[in-house]
Design an enzyme around this catalytic site. Structure first.
Site, mmCIF file in Angstrom:
data_model
loop_
_atom_site.group_PDB
_atom_site.id
_atom_site.type_symbol
_atom_site.label_atom_id
_atom_site.label_comp_id
_atom_site.label_asym_id
_atom_site.label_seq_id
_atom_site.Cartn_x
_atom_site.Cartn_y
_atom_site.Cartn_z
ATOM 1 N NE ARG A 21 55.343 -63.364 16.893
ATOM 2 C CZ ARG A 21 55.423 -63.291 18.219
ATOM 3 N NH1 ARG A 21 56.027 -62.283 18.794
ATOM 4 N NH2 ARG A 21 54.912 -64.237 18.972
ATOM 5 C CG HIS A 76 47.511 -71.958 18.623
ATOM 6 N ND1 HIS A 76 47.524 -70.953 19.558
ATOM 7 C CD2 HIS A 76 46.287 -72.541 18.710
ATOM 8 C CE1 HIS A 76 46.351 -70.928 20.198
ATOM 9 N NE2 HIS A 76 45.598 -71.885 19.708
ATOM 10 C CB ALA A 131 57.794 -69.784 32.879
ATOM 11 C CB CYS A 169 48.998 -74.700 -7.092
ATOM 12 S SG CYS A 169 48.890 -73.841 -5.513
ATOM 13 N N GLY A 220 52.374 -69.473 31.713
ATOM 14 C CA GLY A 220 52.665 -68.361 30.809
ATOM 15 C C GLY A 220 51.632 -68.139 29.727
ATOM 16 C CB THR A 221 48.673 -69.308 28.542
ATOM 17 O OG1 THR A 221 47.553 -68.943 27.731
ATOM 18 C CG2 THR A 221 48.218 -70.249 29.634
ATOM 19 C CB SER A 222 46.685 -64.036 28.389
ATOM 20 O OG SER A 222 46.450 -64.467 27.061
ATOM 21 C CB CYS A 232 50.263 -74.217 -0.716
ATOM 22 S SG CYS A 232 49.209 -73.517 -1.999
ATOM 23 C CB VAL A 250 53.732 -70.947 16.388
ATOM 24 C CG1 VAL A 250 52.213 -71.099 16.536
ATOM 25 C CG2 VAL A 250 54.116 -69.467 16.482
HETATM 26 P P1 OAD Z 1 49.679 -63.902 25.588
HETATM 27 O O1 OAD Z 1 50.649 -62.966 24.998
HETATM 28 O O2 OAD Z 1 48.234 -63.622 25.464
HETATM 29 O O3 OAD Z 1 49.942 -64.049 27.169
HETATM 30 C C1 OAD Z 1 51.209 -64.268 27.713
HETATM 31 C C2 OAD Z 1 51.046 -64.549 29.192
HETATM 32 O O4 OAD Z 1 52.327 -64.838 29.725
HETATM 33 C C3 OAD Z 1 50.486 -63.381 30.008
HETATM 34 O O5 OAD Z 1 49.479 -63.883 30.873
HETATM 35 C C4 OAD Z 1 51.697 -62.886 30.825
HETATM 36 O O6 OAD Z 1 51.309 -62.400 32.110
HETATM 37 C C5 OAD Z 1 52.513 -64.153 30.949
HETATM 38 N N1 OAD Z 1 53.966 -63.973 31.076
HETATM 39 C C6 OAD Z 1 54.766 -63.035 30.500
HETATM 40 N N2 OAD Z 1 56.051 -63.264 30.778
HETATM 41 C C7 OAD Z 1 56.096 -64.396 31.549
HETATM 42 C C8 OAD Z 1 57.135 -65.156 32.140
HETATM 43 N N3 OAD Z 1 58.405 -64.822 31.999
HETATM 44 N N4 OAD Z 1 56.782 -66.251 32.847
HETATM 45 C C9 OAD Z 1 55.483 -66.616 33.010
HETATM 46 N N5 OAD Z 1 54.456 -65.928 32.463
HETATM 47 C C10 OAD Z 1 54.751 -64.849 31.741
HETATM 48 O O7 OAD Z 1 50.045 -65.330 25.024
HETATM 49 P P2 OAD Z 1 49.203 -66.669 24.941
HETATM 50 O O8 OAD Z 1 48.396 -66.885 26.168
HETATM 51 O O9 OAD Z 1 50.143 -67.731 24.511
HETATM 52 O O10 OAD Z 1 46.941 -67.558 19.167
HETATM 53 O O11 OAD Z 1 48.248 -66.372 23.763
HETATM 54 C C11 OAD Z 1 47.441 -67.412 23.341
HETATM 55 C C12 OAD Z 1 47.200 -67.337 21.899
HETATM 56 O O12 OAD Z 1 46.703 -66.044 21.615
HETATM 57 C C13 OAD Z 1 48.436 -67.446 21.020
HETATM 58 O O13 OAD Z 1 48.791 -68.763 20.752
HETATM 59 C C14 OAD Z 1 47.964 -66.757 19.801
HETATM 60 C C15 OAD Z 1 47.367 -65.548 20.481
HETATM 61 O O14 OAD Z 1 46.498 -64.803 19.906
HETATM 62 C C16 OAD Z 1 46.835 -67.570 17.845
HETATM 63 O O15 OAD Z 1 47.613 -67.001 17.116
HETATM 64 C C17 OAD Z 1 45.654 -68.358 17.367
#
Ligand code: OAD
Length: 250
Positions: free
Chosen positions: A69, A118, A231, A149, A186-188, A126, A102
């Site tokens: 990644r 995050h 987005a 360490c 862009g978040t689920s 470490c 991140v």
């Molecule tokens: P996800 O991978 O869960 O969700 C991505 C979201 O982006 C989905 O709702 C898609 O429909 C949407 N999407 C995809 N392409 C897009 C685009 N071009 N424009 C707009 N939307 C788009 O990612 P996160 O919601 O960021 O946490 O996940 C949240 C957290 O869950 C992450 O930070 C990580 C993960 O597990 C940790 O690692 C603690």
């Protein structure tokens, strides 16, 4: 909601808070968290890789996944969605960008007031002492060892079940409660506590605009509006609609 109606909200807002997730970086070539598990990693689920228990069980596997990644992130550049948020920050009196990503692309694009909920995959720390280590050797021994360490190094990101960086959640909660417009991009919205931020804003009376390629699984109800699309297309269109005559640096 129409783009013009969203632009009207943005144009008059004094305090804007934005929550971003992996979707905003998808157009920069970084697979979203749940799409990332393809190829070699297809048989794992995120819960198996992004947890302290997974790291204890198989530190090399977890290190290798993050190394892949990290390499993707190193090649990635911010896209029009990131840049549009920089433009919004330039134009509204108070602006806070809360990101679950991140990858560091918001800062690279030029966003200034960013809260990384995050952590940041470009940093390593470490796993025993917590100190951030600037340089490490990617060699035979994986994970590499702490120069002080000899503990295993790990990515400086938040894993499932871990606390957010000190102060980050408080700062995010304050921005959500004090804003007069909240954008969720862009978040689920599956992972708490970040997923609760739009609700917090909503409870305090701010309209929420959700920008996502799908409405499925997203918040809905009165005061929650949707702009469906990528987005990297929707955000620039929103900026153009809100400030049609202002084309400085844009
Ligand atoms: P996800 O991978 O869960 O969700 C991505 C979201 O982006 C989905 O709702 C898609 O429909 C949407 N999407 C995809 N392409 C897009 C685009 N071009 N424009 C707009 N939307 C788009 O990612 P996160 O919601 O960021 O946490 O996940 C949240 C957290 O869950 C992450 O930070 C990580 C993960 O597990 C940790 O690692 C603690």
């Amino acid at each position: 909601m129409t783009m013009d109606a969203a632009a009207d909200l943005l144009q008059v807002a004094n305090r804007v808070a934005v929550l971003t997730g992996a979707g905003i970086s998808a157009e920069s070539g970084i697979p979203t968290f749940r799409d990332a598990l393809s190829g070699l990693w297809a048989s794992y689920d995120p819960e198996e890789l992004a947890t302290p228990a997974a790291f204890r069980r198989n530190p090399q596997l977890v290190w290798d996944w993050y190394a892949e990644r990290r390499a993707k992130v190193a090649e990635a550049r911010p896209n029009q969605g990131h840049f549009a948020l920089v433009e919004i920050e330039r134009r509204v009196p108070e602006f806070t960008l809360l990101t679950q990503n991140v990858d560091g692309l918001h800062r690279e694009a030029g966003s200034r007031h960013v809260v990384e909920l995050h952590g940041n995959i470009r940093r390593v720390r470490c796993s025993d002492e917590g100190i951030v280590v600037e340089r490490w050797v990617e060699g035979e021994e994986r994970p590499p060892r702490c120069p002080r360490c000899s503990g295993f190094l790990r990515p400086d990101v938040v894993w499932f079940g871990e606390d957010l960086p000190e102060g980050a959640l408080e700062a995010a909660g304050r921005s959500a409660e004090e804003c007069d417009l909240f954008l969720s991009v862009g978040t689920s919205n599956l992972v708490v506590p970040a997923a609760s931020l739009p609700w917090q804003a909503h409870r305090h009376g701010a309209p929420v605009i959700v920008i996502n390629t799908t409405v499925e699984g997203q918040h809905s109800g009165p005061g929650i509006h949707h702009l469906v699309g990528k987005a990297g297309e929707v955000l620039p269109a929103l900026v153009r609609a809100a400030w049609p005559t202002d084309r400085t640096a844009w």
